[in-house]
Structures are given as structure tokens and as C-alpha cells.
Design a protein around this motif. Structure first.
Motif: not given
Length: 108
Positions: A60-64
Motif C-alpha cells: 500500500f504505502c511502500a515506505i514501511g
């Protein structure tokens, strides 16, 4: 299904191909790339299922920041695959829900 050249980051550096296991299947990816990237390249879109309604979740966010991409990695649950580098021999499994420890930390 891989990005061959990113408009800002440029072309990825040449990396060693490694083998890992996903839900009992042997797959390949590139050492150091995020686990989620290797899974997407292999056609895997579902990383976990919600505990209550068993709904699929993936990147979803791909940044943790969120917990949608968490999976069980080498026996440890709640690993954010979008920011965890792939390594040779990793054992990755689809996760059901998110553990209580992650909920206590406010990560859900």
C-alpha cells in the motif's frame, strides 16, 4: 514486471540473482531488492489477510509505514516486506492478521 529504469533513481545496479521460498514455492529475485519487489515480479500480490474478515492485503504505502505488506519472514511475523531486503534462502510466508505486539506498538 520489473521497473527497468526509474525516472528519478535511474537504472538499477546489476545484482546477484538469489533463490527464496514463498509459501513452499521456490522463486528468484535480486539480492538486496525489497522482498515485495521480488514477489510482485513473480506475480504475487497478496502478502497477508486481515484477521477478522480474511480480506487480502498487499503493498500500500511502500515506505514501511503501514502493515499491509507484512509477512512471516524466516519464521518472524510482521516483517514489512516493502523495506526489507531480499537475501539468499529466505523463507517467506503469507500472514494471517497482524500480531498483538504490532497492535500494541500502534503499527496497525
Amino acid at each position: 514486471m520489473r521497473i527497468l529504469e526509474h525516472p528519478i533513481l535511474g537504472a538499477p545496479k546489476k545484482r546477484r540473482q538469489v533463490t527464496f521460498t514463498y509459501d513452499g514455492r521456490e522463486l528468484q529475485g535480486y539480492e538486496g531488492e525489497p522482498i515485495a519487489v521480488a514477489l510482485k515480479a513473480a506475480g504475487v500480490m497478496v502478502h497477508r489477510y486481515t484477521a477478522k474478515h480474511h480480506r487480502p492485503r498487499g503493498v500500500f504505502c511502500a515506505i514501511g509505514r503501514c502493515t499491509d505488506c507484512v509477512m512471516v519472514v524466516n519464521g518472524k511475523p510482521n516483517i514489512r516486506t516493502c523495506v526489507t531486503p531480499l537475501a539468499e534462502g529466505m523463507v517467506i510466508q503469507t500472514q494471517d492478521g497482524v500480531s498483538v505486539k504490532a497492535e500494541e506498538k500502534g503499527a496497525v
